[in-house]
Motif scaffolding. Structure first.
Motif, PDB file in Angstrom:
ATOM      1  N   THR A   1      48.943  48.398  44.723  1.00  0.00           N
ATOM      2  CA  THR A   1      47.841  48.266  45.722  1.00  0.00           C
ATOM      3  C   THR A   1      46.518  47.251  45.219  1.00  0.00           C
ATOM      4  N   LEU A   2      46.149  46.513  46.275  1.00  0.00           N
ATOM      5  CA  LEU A   2      45.042  45.596  45.865  1.00  0.00           C
ATOM      6  C   LEU A   2      43.855  46.184  46.361  1.00  0.00           C
ATOM      7  N   LEU A   3      42.815  46.518  45.460  1.00  0.00           N
ATOM      8  CA  LEU A   3      41.788  47.190  45.815  1.00  0.00           C
ATOM      9  C   LEU A   3      40.646  46.459  46.256  1.00  0.00           C
ATOM     10  N   ASP A   4      40.037  46.529  47.139  1.00  0.00           N
ATOM     11  CA  ASP A   4      38.747  45.675  47.588  1.00  0.00           C
ATOM     12  C   ASP A   4      37.679  46.746  47.807  1.00  0.00           C
ATOM     13  N   SER A   5      36.747  47.062  46.987  1.00  0.00           N
ATOM     14  CA  SER A   5      35.736  47.834  47.286  1.00  0.00           C
ATOM     15  C   SER A   5      34.350  47.200  46.907  1.00  0.00           C
ATOM     16  N   LYS A   6      34.177  45.867  47.094  1.00  0.00           N
ATOM     17  CA  LYS A   6      33.135  44.986  47.124  1.00  0.00           C
ATOM     18  C   LYS A   6      33.027  44.164  48.396  1.00  0.00           C
ATOM     19  N   THR A   7      31.867  43.557  48.829  1.00  0.00           N
ATOM     20  CA  THR A   7      31.714  42.733  49.827  1.00  0.00           C
ATOM     21  C   THR A   7      31.805  41.285  49.263  1.00  0.00           C
ATOM     22  N   ASP A   8      32.142  40.327  50.106  1.00  0.00           N
ATOM     23  CA  ASP A   8      32.306  39.003  50.045  1.00  0.00           C
ATOM     24  C   ASP A   8      30.940  38.399  49.114  1.00  0.00           C
ATOM     25  N   ARG A   9      29.804  38.938  50.028  1.00  0.00           N
ATOM     26  CA  ARG A   9      28.472  38.709  49.602  1.00  0.00           C
ATOM     27  C   ARG A   9      28.164  39.079  47.921  1.00  0.00           C
ATOM     28  N   GLU A  10      28.579  40.275  47.754  1.00  0.00           N
ATOM     29  CA  GLU A  10      28.602  40.744  46.391  1.00  0.00           C
ATOM     30  C   GLU A  10      29.350  39.869  45.402  1.00  0.00           C
ATOM     31  N   ARG A  11      30.595  39.519  45.844  1.00  0.00           N
ATOM     32  CA  ARG A  11      31.361  38.635  44.755  1.00  0.00           C
ATOM     33  C   ARG A  11      30.489  37.386  44.564  1.00  0.00           C
ATOM     34  N   GLU A  12      30.200  36.785  45.658  1.00  0.00           N
ATOM     35  CA  GLU A  12      29.740  35.234  45.528  1.00  0.00           C
ATOM     36  C   GLU A  12      28.357  35.299  44.685  1.00  0.00           C
ATOM     37  N   LEU A  13      27.550  36.527  44.720  1.00  0.00           N
ATOM     38  CA  LEU A  13      26.282  36.503  44.103  1.00  0.00           C
ATOM     39  C   LEU A  13      26.631  36.897  42.625  1.00  0.00           C
ATOM     40  N   LEU A  14      27.570  37.856  42.025  1.00  0.00           N
ATOM     41  CA  LEU A  14      28.126  37.943  40.848  1.00  0.00           C
ATOM     42  C   LEU A  14      28.397  36.805  40.313  1.00  0.00           C
ATOM     43  N   TRP A  15      29.611  35.807  41.050  1.00  0.00           N
ATOM     44  CA  TRP A  15      29.940  34.701  40.473  1.00  0.00           C
ATOM     45  C   TRP A  15      28.877  33.811  40.120  1.00  0.00           C
ATOM     46  N   ASP A  16      27.917  33.537  40.970  1.00  0.00           N
ATOM     47  CA  ASP A  16      26.555  32.440  40.898  1.00  0.00           C
ATOM     48  C   ASP A  16      26.197  32.740  39.731  1.00  0.00           C
ATOM     49  N   GLU A  17      25.588  34.202  39.604  1.00  0.00           N
ATOM     50  CA  GLU A  17      24.882  34.593  38.201  1.00  0.00           C
ATOM     51  C   GLU A  17      25.589  34.389  37.194  1.00  0.00           C
ATOM     52  N   PHE A  18      27.149  34.675  36.898  1.00  0.00           N
ATOM     53  CA  PHE A  18      27.913  34.192  35.757  1.00  0.00           C
ATOM     54  C   PHE A  18      27.887  33.078  35.525  1.00  0.00           C
ATOM     55  N   LEU A  19      28.021  31.817  36.338  1.00  0.00           N
ATOM     56  CA  LEU A  19      27.923  30.635  36.202  1.00  0.00           C
ATOM     57  C   LEU A  19      26.394  30.192  35.732  1.00  0.00           C
ATOM     58  N   GLU A  20      25.481  30.897  36.017  1.00  0.00           N
ATOM     59  CA  GLU A  20      24.069  30.593  35.649  1.00  0.00           C
ATOM     60  C   GLU A  20      23.964  30.824  34.329  1.00  0.00           C
ATOM     61  N   ILE A  21      24.708  31.966  33.888  1.00  0.00           N
ATOM     62  CA  ILE A  21      24.468  32.426  32.313  1.00  0.00           C
ATOM     63  C   ILE A  21      25.367  31.242  31.527  1.00  0.00           C
ATOM     64  N   ALA A  22      26.588  31.102  31.866  1.00  0.00           N
ATOM     65  CA  ALA A  22      27.441  30.122  31.369  1.00  0.00           C
ATOM     66  C   ALA A  22      26.643  28.599  30.944  1.00  0.00           C
TER      67      ALA A  22
END
Length: 631
Positions: free
Chosen positions: A493-514
């Motif tokens: 099963t492919l789980l999806d318990s987050k929203t696209d907005r939550e994913r985009e926000l977290l990825w942007d923050e990861f990029l900022e840290i890197a």
């Protein structure tokens, strides 16, 4: 004590929701409250017996414990014995070792303590523990050990003083449960101090009916008993795994049960319902049904890798009821009859069987679940985490090890721990050390101010950026889990318990840290999360040997590409100066992602790389660093 058929009917309403909850039926998302119903019933029944005998002056603590032993031990030991061959043939070593520990804990009525230490009741891993359900028996037995002694000590006092003491204990236990549900939820779920108030509700019902008659008003009994039944049904249907438990929410099923005990008198609708022959019959076998349902479901999940249809689950539920009848008819009833089994025979049986299970459990534990049952032709010791995991993981201050000069650092959640150790092992030859920074479950977020990780992430980032000695930083997070949620036990099963907005926000923050680390004149190596496995590496290896597989298969590459698609589609967002290392290129072919190669295992559980697997990744880092004269 006068027999009350409606109490057996209430037992049926307790055990059926528990069975259906563990079976995974969504309509019974709060079925776990059946255990709370059992607690209230137990408190009521044993208190009724104790205070009646004390009032007559013929209470014997020895006789009390004998009755409890006749009631609980024979059926429990029968179920445990039946589990042994299935555990040997169907449990991987890691689970057989856990099973051995639980044999010891159940035999000493401390399984609630063991399961508190191991995990939470609603964890995915909990679904794979055959004896998990015995935690409630341990709570009851601990209560049975203490409560009669308390009554014996206080019995000469006026009953009002006894009840005052019990009310104080009730309030303290309830307050502790409410506080614990939000601060230490696992401990609160399993331990007697946070569950005792539930049994005390049954105690209060017993005291009330000892010194008072049922309410005389038929209309009031009708209303209150229907209210109690509604409270119970609502709890079963409306509560779920996110409901803080036990807490003030638990008052709903507990007080509902208390109302039914007090007010479901003859001529009420609730009494007629609970006295139906079918419910009473199920109530008579409810204890054995409770014992059998969990191992049947768990062993089936192990054997079928969790992929069970509704039909199979339904059959297993019916089988648990069939086994319950067998246990009740041929084990419970004979042992309750003193004419069949004398006290001396019962004592000898209980002591011998307990010692046997304790010995078997200890033997399984010290032999590490008999790992020699796995034979894939490679060293099983490579299924291992970092030996420094406990010392260096989830610490506010970083670990520094292996080398006088620290030019390398790691930064991430638990997925960077083994990478840190493998990297340090490689750097030893150059007398270079590693600064290990990891904290469990922490996502690469700079804005999650309500999280315990917020301070740690920001402090670690600031220290790395400002460091004059650190020249290289290896980053790795379990991003897929943070972006989509847990997948353990759900494959494919492919789980999806987050929203696209939550994913985009977290990825942007990861990029900022890197970027911040990279812009501080440091070489950043980003290690993508390794492909997740359907089950623990050891389980997959165990079942592979049964079908003579040489290389153990994990998930399909196609599944992993879909599961981690968000990350793969955005890797081009990384600044060019950041070096990308992707373990799937090492662990997967065009079809499968594997658990091992001809030398060792890549994982030590279902998502964390082992030290051996991490060393494969460090090889790739080393090649690139050599080009840049970093090693």
């Amino acid at each position: 004590m006068k027999y009350r058929a409606e109490i057996d009917g209430l037992r049926a309403l307790a055990v059926l929701p528990v069975i259906l909850f563990h079976a995974g039926f969504e309509w019974f998302s709060g079925g776990f409250v059946g255990v709370d119903v059992f607690f209230v019933i137990s408190g009521y029944l044993i208190t009724t017996i104790i205070i009646s005998e004390m009032a007559e002056g013929n209470f014997s603590i020895v006789n009390f414990y004998e009755r409890r032993a006749r009631r609980i031990l024979p059926a429990l030991f029968f179920m445990m014995a039946a589990c042994l061959p299935f555990a040997w043939f169907w449990l991987a070593p890691i689970h057989l070792k856990d099973f051995g520990q639980s044999l010891v804990a159940v035999s000493t009525f401390s399984s609630n303590i063991l399961f508190w230490w191991e995990s939470g009741y609603f964890d995915t891993a909990a679904e794979l523990k055959p004896l998990l359900h015995t935690w409630s028996l341990a709570v009851e037995e601990q209560f049975y050990l203490l409560f009669p002694l308390l009554l014996m000590i206080t019995w000469r006092l006026d009953v009002r003083w006894i009840l005052t003491l019990l009310v104080l204990l009730f309030l303290c236990s309830l307050a502790l449960a409410q506080w614990g549900a939000y601060n230490y939820p696992t401990a609160a779920f399993y331990m007697l101090p946070t569950r005792g108030w539930e049994l005390l509700v049954g105690v209060f019902a017993a005291f009330y009916l000892k010194y008072n008659t049922h309410l005389e008003s038929r209309a009031l009994n009708q209303a209150l008993s229907l209210l109690g039944l509604s409270m119970l049904v609502y709890s079963v249907m409306a509560f779920d795994e996110t409901t803080p438990f036990p807490s003030l929410y638990t008052l709903m099923p507990v007080l509902g049960t208390g109302l039914l005990i007090l007010c479901a008198v003859p001529q009420t609708i609730s009494h007629k319902l609970l006295s139906l022959k079918l419910l009473v019959g199920l109530g008579l076998i409810s204890y054995s049904a409770y014992l059998w349902h969990q191992p049947l479901l768990v062993f089936a999940r192990h054997r079928m890798f969790g992929e069970m249809s509704t039909t199979i689950v339904t059959i297993l539920c019916l089988c648990s009821l069939a086994m319950a009848w067998v246990s009740w008819r041929f084990v419970e009833k004979p042992f309750r009859d003193k004419k069949n089994i004398s006290f001396r025979s019962l004592l000898l049986f209980s002591a011998t069987t307990s010692l046997l299970f304790i010995g078997l459990g200890f033997f399984g534990h010290v032999n590490d679940g008999f790992r020699n049952r796995i034979n894939v032709g490679i060293e099983l010791s490579t299924i291992s985490p970092s030996p420094l995991r406990n010392d260096c993981h989830s610490k506010e201050t970083p670990c520094e090890y292996y080398g006088e000069t620290v030019e390398w650092a790691t930064f991430g959640d638990s997925h960077v721990v083994e990478l840190s150790y493998a990297l340090a092992e490689r750097l030893k030859q150059y007398n270079l050390g590693v600064e290990h920074n990891s904290y469990t479950g922490c996502k690469p977020s700079l804005s999650d101010v309500d999280s315990i990780c917020y301070v740690w992430i920001n402090q670690t980032l600031e220290r790395l950026v400002e460091s004059k000695t650190i020249k290289n930083v290896v980053m790795s997070f379990r991003l897929t889990w943070h972006l989509y949620g847990e997948s353990a036990g759900l494959y494919p099963t492919l789980l999806d318990s987050k929203t696209d907005r939550e994913r985009e926000l977290l990825w942007d923050e990861f990029l900022e840290i890197a970027r911040k680390i990279s812009q501080s004149d440091k070489q950043v190596y980003f290690v993508v999360q390794a492909p997740e496995l359907p089950r623990y590496a050891e389980e997959l290896a165990f079942w592979s040997t049964l079908v003579s597989s040489e290389r153990v298969k994990g998930a399909t590459l196609d599944w992993w590409l879909k599961r981690n698609a968000f990350v793969f589609e955005r890797l081009d967002d990384l600044p060019e100066e950041i070096v990308l290392i992707d373990p799937k290129n090492l662990f997967c072919d065009q079809t499968w992602c594997y658990v091992n190669d001809s030398i060792g295992f890549f994982y030590f559980d279902d998502d964390h790389m082992s030290v051996y697997g991490s060393a494969k990744v460090v090889d790739e880092i080393s090649i690139i660093a050599d080009r840049n004269s970093g090693l």
